[in-house]
Motif scaffolding. Structure first.
Motif, PDB file in Angstrom:
ATOM      1  N   ASN A 428       5.713   3.483   0.430  1.00 25.65           N
ATOM      2  CA  ASN A 428       6.228   4.853   0.322  1.00 25.65           C
ATOM      3  C   ASN A 428       7.256   5.191   1.398  1.00 25.65           C
ATOM      4  OD1 ASN A 428       4.678   5.362  -1.919  1.00 25.65           O
ATOM      5  ND2 ASN A 428       2.969   6.242  -0.775  1.00 25.65           N
ATOM      6  N   ASP A 549       9.766   6.968  -7.629  1.00 26.23           N
ATOM      7  CA  ASP A 549       8.572   7.420  -8.332  1.00 26.23           C
ATOM      8  C   ASP A 549       8.713   8.918  -8.603  1.00 26.23           C
ATOM      9  OD1 ASP A 549       6.149   7.420  -9.537  1.00 26.23           O
ATOM     10  OD2 ASP A 549       4.964   7.011  -7.732  1.00 26.23           O
ATOM     11  N   LYS A 551       6.197  12.339  -9.422  1.00 27.84           N
ATOM     12  CA  LYS A 551       4.811  12.808  -9.464  1.00 27.84           C
ATOM     13  C   LYS A 551       4.587  13.873 -10.538  1.00 27.84           C
ATOM     14  CE  LYS A 551       3.569  10.187  -6.078  1.00 27.84           C
ATOM     15  NZ  LYS A 551       2.881   8.935  -6.422  1.00 27.84           N
ATOM     16  N   GLY A 592       6.506   1.346  -9.969  1.00 24.66           N
ATOM     17  CA  GLY A 592       5.207   1.793 -10.472  1.00 24.66           C
ATOM     18  C   GLY A 592       5.222   3.210 -11.006  1.00 24.66           C
ATOM     19  N   LYS A 595       2.920   4.022 -13.887  1.00 25.14           N
ATOM     20  CA  LYS A 595       1.474   3.913 -13.648  1.00 25.14           C
ATOM     21  C   LYS A 595       0.964   4.913 -12.613  1.00 25.14           C
ATOM     22  CE  LYS A 595       0.964  -0.990 -14.803  1.00 25.14           C
ATOM     23  NZ  LYS A 595       2.353  -1.388 -15.051  1.00 25.14           N
ATOM     24  N   SER A 596       1.865   5.523 -11.853  1.00 26.46           N
ATOM     25  CA  SER A 596       1.424   6.415 -10.774  1.00 26.46           C
ATOM     26  C   SER A 596       0.806   7.681 -11.345  1.00 26.46           C
ATOM     27  CB  SER A 596       2.596   6.773  -9.857  1.00 26.46           C
ATOM     28  OG  SER A 596       3.563   7.524 -10.565  1.00 26.46           O
ATOM     29  N   LYS A 597      -0.067   8.275 -10.576  1.00 23.55           N
ATOM     30  CA  LYS A 597      -0.769   9.482 -11.010  1.00 23.55           C
ATOM     31  C   LYS A 597       0.220  10.638 -11.108  1.00 23.55           C
ATOM     32  CE  LYS A 597      -4.851  12.242  -9.959  1.00 23.55           C
ATOM     33  NZ  LYS A 597      -5.937  12.527  -8.994  1.00 23.55           N
TER      34      LYS A 597
END
Length: 937
Positions: A428, A549, A551, A592, A595-597
């Motif tokens: 991160n 990424d 969120k 990812g 696949k990340s939340k």
């Protein structure tokens, strides 16, 4: 108008109502000084009726048209009871007049106002921001029916040219109008034609409901331009003229709203500035409001100044407001714009969240998901290809003693220094705390390799040069985008035109770059941070490369939506010459992201482009805005993860014992309604029950919030602010040139493999279900010995039926599905009918592996020639071989050859059937029959 604090509550309300009436163009007169000739609209106080004096009677052109029932402010909550009283006055006889019941009825405290039009079917009161102008009421009275009555008599929708989902959306929306539902939400997948749907129902509202003016509200200039183009090209079914030839469409570029425009297109930012009487900065319309630097200007205000009544833009300016991308621009500051107008609200979005459903009163008139749109062939599906590297997954360490570059995040200025301690960085931290060029390079290098071998392998031109599909890369920050672009150009061995940045910060005109990306050969790859993450069509896009990424589930769905658009073969090949058709797009996930939340909660950051020192300074000076507090909270959350223990101790000292987590919590709590209510309740419980009036309760809640705001604000002062700002500044990016990365995974995502299996299963099931109905399939499955009889026309019949019933099962897509689950050595045929034959042969078991049918014919031809020559030295001469090859090529494209075909191209140019007979004699028909049989075996 100043209000005397010694006045009684009724008089205060009357004074406010007088002020509102005057601002909206009414002349207010007392019952003893009536002069109905004084103006178009006259409001007479305390006018006598046969049931007592009405608070106000409204006259337009000397005729009574309505009444206003005035109430004290603390009676606003009783308006539904008051309606009975105001209705009694509306139905009463006025002194001196033998009037009919008055249709326009208001109840008002001067702060809260409700309105009922008793000409409506099933009249229902509604909250309005202000009173309507007398000119508006005069216009209403000229019409035989009210707007809500007219909505009930709209003709049936002509469904020609509309997709099923669009038909459902329009019919359900119009049903909602007939029920007088003030808000409606259309949820429609990105790429399914939301704006076309809107243009259709806007046209119907103007033509059949005689709507006066409709507002199409967007949140970026880019979306406004796209909407304008949609209206310009829209042609209704019942007229051979374009929409803009029938109605005036104005995209607002200033504060002027043309009186003769039936459709106004505006950003919500511009409309807000018009209602506030302010100039709009040019940058305000570039990003959507939740990301706009324009909010910086609001920081100079102690609180968000509410919208006030603007006579030149009255509340009745628009009958309907269409809100595009309604999931993101209808809250907080912007909600005031929507509350201001007395209009039906129609939301359009692909990705609503809980707040969106709540705002539109859960009146979802149509839901059309991405999955449904793919099944219908409206959008294309996607597959996920995963690239992972060692450092992307695990991070690395910059060792003490290494000489490395440190780069200022904003200016990009570098300085060289020797590290005096180890710096460990996690995944991160990449491209924030540390930039590792090898990590970026290995992802790009692997993407290039996978493109050619696995993702889109059949994209080489006649010279063998590979053509990169149109690719959009999502970067984390502007500096990250620059790093990516530099490495892409190097790894693909291309120049500046090949890969471009598309953000508002580039020196080139971003719109020009975007148009080239959309319509021209170059650039092949575009890198963006946010500009084209949402709401922008680039139909030829075939790859989305995620190097950041996300969120937010809504934002991620919007980003994915950039790839879903369908495009016809000819348009695609204008920009991607080697592409056959767009059957799907590919998400290449290098971080990812798939696949990340994900969460549907709102992002804390509301002021991303405002410098942290300005946020700190504004709060120190007493500015109390939710956006401001949440933005600073978000910055401090990030900072808390970066600072050292030593820095944390200093913060505790300067803040009188509060750590950053506690300070952050106080900032968020100051605008948390639950926390405010909880704090207020303890105070309310101490108030005697008989004194707990709604006004007192509201005042207590307001005071509770003020205390929470003060508690959060008092931590900040000059010394503390300076320390926080300096701590933030010293966190430069380390450029790790030393640690070399390696690719650890490069493959189709397991979900994509499962999807591929499902596609093949679906394809096989469709063929099986239709094998007795479609002649070609019947032969393949039931009469394999008759394969020689299958003609081009038969294969075309299979294709057309599949396109109609199963558009998802396009040969390209099914071929790619096979490529994911078994080794497919031959390239997919360029011709989709040839590819379809290959797939049918594989599905019904003729071929044990997927093989291109043209290659099968080539192989069978070679074998047949070899057998013909066995034992006989060159049975066929050169001229005969030329004819045999022509017959073979004809069977490749037409699957079968008849004697009659020899009379047409290319055979006729070589002498036709006469020439073949001359060459082969009585063996001519035997040769043709044998090739028909052998080549398709």
């Amino acid at each position: 108008m100043s209000i005397n604090i010694n006045q009684n509550p009724e008089q205060i309300a009357r004074d406010r109502i007088d002020k509102m009436l005057v601002h909206s163009g009414w002349l207010v007169q007392s019952k003893n000084e009536i002069d109905l000739f004084a103006g178009k609209g006259v409001a007479v106080r305390e006018y006598q009726t046969d049931v007592g004096p009405a608070d106000y009677v409204l006259f337009v052109d000397k005729k009574p048209v309505g009444i206003i029932e005035a109430k004290r402010e603390d009676e606003g909550h009783r308006f539904t009871v008051v309606e009975e009283q105001s209705s009694k006055y509306a139905n009463a006889k006025l002194k001196y007049l033998n009037n009919d019941p008055l249709p326009f009825v208001y109840e008002s405290t001067g702060t809260i106002t409700r309105f009922t039009d008793y000409r409506d079917p099933k009249p229902r009161g509604r909250a309005v921001f202000w009173f309507h102008k007398p000119e508006t009421i005069a216009e209403w009275l000229k019409k035989e029916k009210s707007l809500r009555a007219r909505l009930r008599s709209m003709p049936a929708l002509d469904e020609t040219g509309l997709r099923p989902a669009q038909i459902v959306a329009i019919n359900n929306l119009e049903h909602s109008f007939k029920k007088n539902r003030p808000k409606a939400l259309i949820q429609m997948a990105t790429g399914a034609g939301k704006t076309f749907t809107a243009a259709t129902f806007v046209y119907r509202l103007l033509k059949h409901a005689d709507a006066k003016r409709i507002l199409f509200l967007v949140d970026t200039k880019n979306l406004g331009e796209q909407a304008e183009q949609e209206f310009m090209t829209f042609q209704p079914n019942d007229d051979n003229r374009k929409f803009t030839e029938l109605y005036n469409v104005q995209r607002l570029t200033s504060s002027y709203i043309a009186t003769d425009s039936q459709v106004s297109i505006s950003t919500i930012q511009r409309l807000y500035s018009i209602l506030k009487g302010e100039e709009l900065e040019e940058s305000a319309e570039q990003d959507n409001p939740n990301e706009s630097s324009w909010l910086k200007s609001k920081m100079s205000e102690k609180k968000a100044i509410p919208v006030e009544y603007t006579p030149r833009v009255p509340i009745e300016q628009f009958d309907f407001i269409v809100i595009d991308e309604a999931h993101r621009s209808i809250y907080n500051l912007w909600k005031q714009v929507l509350d201001y107008f007395d209009a039906f609200l129609i939301g359009l979005t692909a990705t609503p969240d809980k707040r969106t459903f709540g705002f539109f009163n859960e009146n979802v008139v149509s839901q059309y998901t991405y999955e449904e749109s793919v099944t219908d062939g409206v959008n294309v599906p996607y597959d996920v290809y995963t690239i992972e590297t060692e450092i992307s997954q695990k991070g690395e360490t910059v060792k003490a003693g290494w000489f490395v570059d440190r780069r200022d995040k904003l200016t990009r200025k570098k300085r060289w220094q020797q590290e005096d301690e180890d710096t460990e960085y996690k995944r991160n931290d990449l491209d924030k705390k540390v930039v590792n060029p090898s990590q970026i390079r290995n992802i790009i290098r692997e993407y290039k390799r996978a493109l050619k071998t696995t993702i889109f392998p059949n994209r080489s031109d006649e010279n063998g040069d590979y053509e990169v599909p149109k690719t959009l890369v999502f970067a984390k920050t502007d500096s990250h985008a620059d790093d990516i672009i530099k490495i892409i150009r190097e790894e693909f061995d291309e120049g500046n035109d090949f890969c471009k940045k598309v953000t508002y910060k580039i020196e080139e005109d971003p719109k020009s770059v975007l148009n080239r990306f959309r319509n021209s050969y170059h650039p092949r790859i575009a890198v963006t941070v946010d500009m084209i993450a949402t709401g922008t069509d680039v139909k030829p896009l075939e790859v989305l490369l995620f190097m950041r990424d996300v969120k937010s589930v809504n934002y991620f769905e919007q980003m994915k939506g950039r790839g879903t658009r369908t495009i016809n073969k000819d348009s695609l090949q204008l920009v991607s010459r080697t592409a056959n058709s767009k059957t799907h797009f590919v998400i290449v996930d290098a971080v990812g992201a798939t696949k990340s939340k994900k969460t549907d909660s709102r992002p804390l950051e509301r002021q991303p482009s405002v410098a942290m020192k300005d946020l700190l300074g504004a709060i120190t000076m007493g500015v109390a805005e939710e956006d401001l507090f949440l933005s600073l909270a978000n910055r401090l959350i990030r900072l808390e993860k970066q600072i050292t223990d030593k820095e944390k101790d200093k913060i505790l000292e300067l803040s009188k014992g509060k750590n950053l987590k506690q300070i952050t919590k106080e900032l968020i709590t100051a605008f948390d309604q639950d926390a405010i209510n909880e704090k207020a309740q303890t105070k309310i419980d101490k108030i005697p029950i008989e004194d707990r009036t709604p006004t007192r309760v509201e005042e207590t809640k307001k005071k509770a919030q003020e205390e929470l705001i003060n508690e959060a604000s008092k931590t900040f002062n000059g010394e503390f602010n300076d320390y926080l700002e300096n701590v933030r500044k010293i966190h430069e990016q380390i450029i790790d040139h030393v640690n070399i990365d390696t690719v650890t995974k490069s493959e189709w995502d397991t979900n994509s493999v499962d999807k591929a299996k499902a596609v093949i299963k679906d394809f096989n099931a469709y063929l099986e279900a239709n094998k007795d109905e479609i002649k070609a399939l019947s032969i393949f499955y039931n009469q394999p010995y008759n394969r020689r009889e299958i003609t081009f026309k038969m294969i075309k019949e299979v294709m057309e039926k599949m396109k109609l019933e199963k558009p998802l099962l396009a040969p390209d897509y099914v071929w790619d599905a096979y490529s994911q689950i078994e080794e497919v050595k031959s390239k997919q045929p360029k011709d989709e009918l040839t590819a379809l034959v290959s797939l049918i042969r594989r599905a019904c078991g003729i071929d044990s592996k997927l093989v291109a049918f043209d290659k099968t014919i080539d192989e069978n031809f070679k074998n047949w020639i070899f057998k013909q020559n066995a034992g006989k030295h060159n049975r066929f001469n050169k001229e005969q071989m030329q004819w045999l090859r022509m017959i073979k090529d004809h069977i490749v494209s037409s699957y079968h050859i008849e004697i009659d075909d020899l009379d047409y191209t290319p055979f006729d140019n070589q002498g036709g059937r006469g020439k073949m007979y001359q060459l082969f004699g009585n063996d001519m028909e035997i040769v043709i029959d044998e090739l028909n049989k052998v080549l398709v075996a």
